[in-house]
Design a protein around this motif. Structure first.
Motif, PDB file in Angstrom:
ATOM      1  N   VAL A 195       0.926  -1.374  -0.103  1.00  0.00           N
ATOM      2  CA  VAL A 195      -0.143  -0.063   0.343  1.00  0.00           C
ATOM      3  C   VAL A 195       0.892   1.295   0.199  1.00  0.00           C
ATOM      4  CG1 VAL A 195      -2.218   1.006   1.353  1.00  0.00           C
ATOM      5  CG2 VAL A 195      -2.275  -0.841   1.442  1.00  0.00           C
ATOM      6  N   VAL A 196       1.948   1.072   0.707  1.00  0.00           N
ATOM      7  CA  VAL A 196       2.708   2.538   0.904  1.00  0.00           C
ATOM      8  C   VAL A 196       3.119   2.731  -0.261  1.00  0.00           C
ATOM      9  CG1 VAL A 196       4.791   3.187   1.518  1.00  0.00           C
ATOM     10  CG2 VAL A 196       3.208   2.142   3.370  1.00  0.00           C
ATOM     11  N   ALA A 197       3.556   1.213  -1.163  1.00  0.00           N
ATOM     12  CA  ALA A 197       4.021   1.785  -2.015  1.00  0.00           C
ATOM     13  C   ALA A 197       3.857   2.323  -4.116  1.00  0.00           C
ATOM     14  CB  ALA A 197       5.404   0.623  -3.019  1.00  0.00           C
ATOM     15  N   ARG A 198       2.775   1.698  -3.341  1.00  0.00           N
ATOM     16  CA  ARG A 198       1.802   2.130  -4.190  1.00  0.00           C
ATOM     17  C   ARG A 198       1.076   3.852  -3.805  1.00  0.00           C
ATOM     18  NH1 ARG A 198       0.402   0.006  -9.504  1.00  0.00           N
ATOM     19  NH2 ARG A 198      -2.374   0.326  -9.577  1.00  0.00           N
ATOM     20  N   SER A 199       1.089   4.508  -3.254  1.00  0.00           N
ATOM     21  CA  SER A 199       0.955   5.121  -2.827  1.00  0.00           C
ATOM     22  C   SER A 199       1.783   6.115  -3.357  1.00  0.00           C
ATOM     23  CB  SER A 199       0.412   5.428  -0.817  1.00  0.00           C
ATOM     24  OG  SER A 199      -0.252   4.926  -0.459  1.00  0.00           O
ATOM     25  N   LEU A 200       2.942   5.785  -2.991  1.00  0.00           N
ATOM     26  CA  LEU A 200       4.423   6.321  -3.442  1.00  0.00           C
ATOM     27  C   LEU A 200       4.151   6.762  -4.907  1.00  0.00           C
ATOM     28  CD1 LEU A 200       6.595   8.171  -2.950  1.00  0.00           C
ATOM     29  CD2 LEU A 200       7.442   6.147  -2.685  1.00  0.00           C
ATOM     30  N   GLN A 201       3.594   5.220  -6.044  1.00  0.00           N
ATOM     31  CA  GLN A 201       4.201   6.295  -7.503  1.00  0.00           C
ATOM     32  C   GLN A 201       2.754   6.946  -7.168  1.00  0.00           C
ATOM     33  OE1 GLN A 201       2.253   1.590  -8.532  1.00  0.00           O
ATOM     34  NE2 GLN A 201       3.455   1.714 -10.096  1.00  0.00           N
ATOM     35  N   GLY A 202       1.379   6.998  -6.565  1.00  0.00           N
ATOM     36  CA  GLY A 202       0.512   8.266  -7.273  1.00  0.00           C
ATOM     37  C   GLY A 202       1.070   9.574  -6.423  1.00  0.00           C
ATOM     38  N   LEU A 203       1.944   9.180  -5.685  1.00  0.00           N
ATOM     39  CA  LEU A 203       2.276  11.090  -5.693  1.00  0.00           C
ATOM     40  C   LEU A 203       3.077  11.423  -6.509  1.00  0.00           C
ATOM     41  CD1 LEU A 203       2.722  13.259  -3.252  1.00  0.00           C
ATOM     42  CD2 LEU A 203       5.194  11.957  -2.692  1.00  0.00           C
ATOM     43  N   ALA A 204       4.433  10.820  -7.307  1.00  0.00           N
ATOM     44  CA  ALA A 204       4.864  10.791  -8.523  1.00  0.00           C
ATOM     45  C   ALA A 204       4.332  11.177  -9.463  1.00  0.00           C
ATOM     46  CB  ALA A 204       5.621   9.610  -8.691  1.00  0.00           C
ATOM     47  N   ALA A 205       2.745  10.196  -9.640  1.00  0.00           N
ATOM     48  CA  ALA A 205       2.343  10.873 -10.703  1.00  0.00           C
ATOM     49  C   ALA A 205       1.602  12.326 -10.495  1.00  0.00           C
ATOM     50  CB  ALA A 205       1.035   9.567 -10.872  1.00  0.00           C
ATOM     51  N   ALA A 206       1.076  12.866  -9.596  1.00  0.00           N
ATOM     52  CA  ALA A 206       0.901  14.041  -9.304  1.00  0.00           C
ATOM     53  C   ALA A 206       1.598  15.446  -9.980  1.00  0.00           C
ATOM     54  CB  ALA A 206       0.469  14.159  -8.030  1.00  0.00           C
ATOM     55  N   ALA A 207       2.954  15.011  -9.410  1.00  0.00           N
ATOM     56  CA  ALA A 207       4.232  16.016 -10.121  1.00  0.00           C
ATOM     57  C   ALA A 207       4.083  15.557 -11.500  1.00  0.00           C
ATOM     58  CB  ALA A 207       4.998  15.316  -9.176  1.00  0.00           C
ATOM     59  N   THR A 208       4.287  14.546 -11.680  1.00  0.00           N
ATOM     60  CA  THR A 208       4.745  14.074 -13.761  1.00  0.00           C
ATOM     61  C   THR A 208       3.861  14.770 -14.111  1.00  0.00           C
ATOM     62  OG1 THR A 208       6.174  12.737 -12.478  1.00  0.00           O
ATOM     63  CG2 THR A 208       5.508  12.772 -15.106  1.00  0.00           C
ATOM     64  N   TRP A 209       2.557  14.369 -13.620  1.00  0.00           N
ATOM     65  CA  TRP A 209       1.297  14.422 -15.421  1.00  0.00           C
ATOM     66  C   TRP A 209       0.994  15.957 -15.301  1.00  0.00           C
ATOM     67  CZ3 TRP A 209      -2.446  11.283 -17.822  1.00  0.00           C
ATOM     68  CH2 TRP A 209      -1.364  10.010 -17.923  1.00  0.00           C
ATOM     69  N   THR A 210       0.533  16.516 -13.501  1.00  0.00           N
ATOM     70  CA  THR A 210       0.438  18.432 -14.102  1.00  0.00           C
ATOM     71  C   THR A 210       0.773  18.921 -13.678  1.00  0.00           C
ATOM     72  OG1 THR A 210      -0.608  17.958 -10.994  1.00  0.00           O
ATOM     73  CG2 THR A 210      -0.705  20.402 -12.510  1.00  0.00           C
ATOM     74  N   ALA A 211       2.356  18.507 -14.512  1.00  0.00           N
ATOM     75  CA  ALA A 211       3.587  19.689 -14.734  1.00  0.00           C
ATOM     76  C   ALA A 211       3.518  19.101 -16.415  1.00  0.00           C
ATOM     77  CB  ALA A 211       4.471  19.076 -13.818  1.00  0.00           C
ATOM     78  N   GLY A 212       3.553  17.823 -16.781  1.00  0.00           N
ATOM     79  CA  GLY A 212       3.456  18.032 -17.589  1.00  0.00           C
ATOM     80  C   GLY A 212       2.258  18.130 -18.927  1.00  0.00           C
ATOM     81  N   LEU A 213       1.543  18.198 -18.324  1.00  0.00           N
ATOM     82  CA  LEU A 213       0.087  18.350 -18.986  1.00  0.00           C
ATOM     83  C   LEU A 213       0.301  20.064 -19.220  1.00  0.00           C
ATOM     84  CD1 LEU A 213      -2.656  16.091 -18.234  1.00  0.00           C
ATOM     85  CD2 LEU A 213      -1.159  15.895 -20.480  1.00  0.00           C
ATOM     86  N   ALA A 214       0.399  21.050 -18.092  1.00  0.00           N
ATOM     87  CA  ALA A 214       0.727  22.083 -17.715  1.00  0.00           C
ATOM     88  C   ALA A 214       1.375  22.703 -19.498  1.00  0.00           C
ATOM     89  CB  ALA A 214       0.825  22.548 -16.640  1.00  0.00           C
ATOM     90  N   LEU A 215       2.542  22.040 -19.598  1.00  0.00           N
ATOM     91  CA  LEU A 215       3.577  22.649 -20.094  1.00  0.00           C
ATOM     92  C   LEU A 215       3.478  22.234 -21.919  1.00  0.00           C
ATOM     93  CD1 LEU A 215       6.665  23.349 -20.522  1.00  0.00           C
ATOM     94  CD2 LEU A 215       7.609  20.856 -20.924  1.00  0.00           C
ATOM     95  N   LEU A 216       2.571  21.459 -21.822  1.00  0.00           N
ATOM     96  CA  LEU A 216       1.662  20.688 -23.553  1.00  0.00           C
ATOM     97  C   LEU A 216       0.983  22.087 -23.271  1.00  0.00           C
ATOM     98  CD1 LEU A 216       1.513  17.489 -23.847  1.00  0.00           C
ATOM     99  CD2 LEU A 216       3.786  18.885 -24.820  1.00  0.00           C
TER     100      LEU A 216
END
Length: 395
Positions: A108-129
């Protein structure tokens, strides 16, 4: 947020940014999907119930939901590059943790950390486009970016299933950690010439939430995100029972809707610009409501493949038009803060990913898989009717 004049940015820089974002989304979803064919079985060996497995898959979305508004505001204030690199660091750490987890709660901790990483990557990446490309190009560009998502989701279960059979539980995650390292090098080198706007004056997320049009599209995103997550905790066990499918075969079957999704989204992105984003979304919702129950019916492999392919195209028809529609609403409303706008996309997506596994697992436990998928399809149809009525009242 200071706007980038897209006409002053070279095509080479734009293409580099598109490549970085597509690769970032690809890597994130590759590692996200890696666990699909192996995690339910491994979690069961640790004593987890079907409902607990649903919670495990939803923990990604719970963290994504919490962290996304924070990273959306940060990417507006400090720029897009930093959050994308932070996201990669979190993703690599989560992958290593998965490899050595020996209890359900470490998973559960590992899966949650994946979500934290995705929050940073997706938000910034789509905004950049959205920063770099004008409105009339966003449908096509966002479709290409979502192809990276589909490719990662496509290869993740396939690679995960076969690496598990070739080696052991840890092998898929160790391979994924190596891929994350390569992705990090690409982000460092390809983003060096991308403009780096930042602002100390970012609008409040509550101001964005007061926009009724944005909230309606948010509901569509919740539905679109819930559809693949509905399958993850329930379909592998169903395929094992009905088709006697091995983890490798399950991985290949999960590749079918994502392959269809990935091939369709660039075409859907261009088409939705021509016919209108709302009309395309309505068609997509109807398709999803038809396709989802069909997935639970086949007892033959080729029929299962056809049903999953149709579902993948349907998901693309729902989600691909949402990204440029959000950007256009934001721009026309004078918000012009794409970090916050695409944080709303991520937040909605995470809600869908939370609801999907829990709802499908709970209903499937009580009434069976077919009733579970039919119930969710009925909800999709109801929202399609609501969207149709509200879009006509606004036109």
């Amino acid at each position: 947020m200071p706007k980038i004049n897209s006409t002053l940015v070279s095509e080479k820089t734009k293409k580099a940014a598109l490549l970085v974002v597509a690769l970032a989304v690809f890597t994130d979803m590759l590692i996200y999907g890696l666990v699909v064919p192996i995690l339910p079985k491994y979690a069961t060996s640790l004593g987890a119930s079907q409902t607990a497995i649903g919670f495990l898959f939803s923990s990604y979305a719970i963290t994504l939901f919490i962290a996304t508004p924070i990273f959306g505001a940060l990417s507006d204030k400090i720029g897009r590059k930093g959050p994308m690199l932070w996201g990669l660091l979190g993703l690599g750490t989560a992958t290593i943790l998965f490899a050595f987890a020996d209890s359900f709660w470490l998973l559960v901790v590992a899966r949650s950390l994946q979500g934290l990483a995705a929050a940073a990557t997706w938000t910034a990446g789509l905004a950049l486009l959205a920063d770099l490309y004008p409105s009339d190009e966003r449908g096509k560009i966002m479709g290409i970016a979502l192809s990276g998502q589909a490719a990662g989701t496509l290869l993740g279960p396939t690679i995960g299933g076969w690496l598990y059979q070739l080696g052991d539980y840890r092998l898929p995650f160790l391979v994924a950690a190596g891929l994350a390292f390569i992705d990090g090098l690409l982000r460092l080198f390809l983003l060096k010439d991308v403009p780096h706007p930042k602002s100390e004056d970012s609008p409040s997320p509550f101001k964005v939430l007061r926009n009724r049009q944005l909230l309606i599209i948010t509901g569509v995103i919740i539905i679109g995100a819930s559809v693949p997550s509905v399958l993850e905790p329930t379909l592998p066990l169903h395929l094992q029972k009905v088709l006697s499918a091995t983890p490798g075969v399950i991985g290949l079957l999960f590749a079918v809707p994502t392959l269809a999704y990935g091939l369709a989204t660039p075409i859907i992105g261009t088409m939705s610009t021509r016919i209108g984003y709302i009309k395309a979304i309505i068609i997509g919702l109807i398709m999803v409501a038809i396709a989802l129950p069909l997935v639970a019916l086949p007892d033959m492999l080729w029929l299962q493949v056809c049903a999953l392919a149709f579902l993948g195209i349907s998901m693309g028809m729902v989600l691909a038009p949402c990204l440029p529609q959000l950007a256009d609403i934001s721009q026309k409303s004078g918000i012009n803060s794409y970090g916050i706008t695409f944080a709303l996309y991520n937040t909605a997506y995470s809600i869908g990913m939370m609801i999907g596994p829990i709802a499908s697992s709970t209903i499937a436990d009580a009434f069976g898989l077919t009733i579970s998928y039919m119930t969710i399809a009925a909800i999709v149809l109801l929202y399609m009717i609501f969207l149709t009525i509200t879009s006509r009242s606004q036109s």
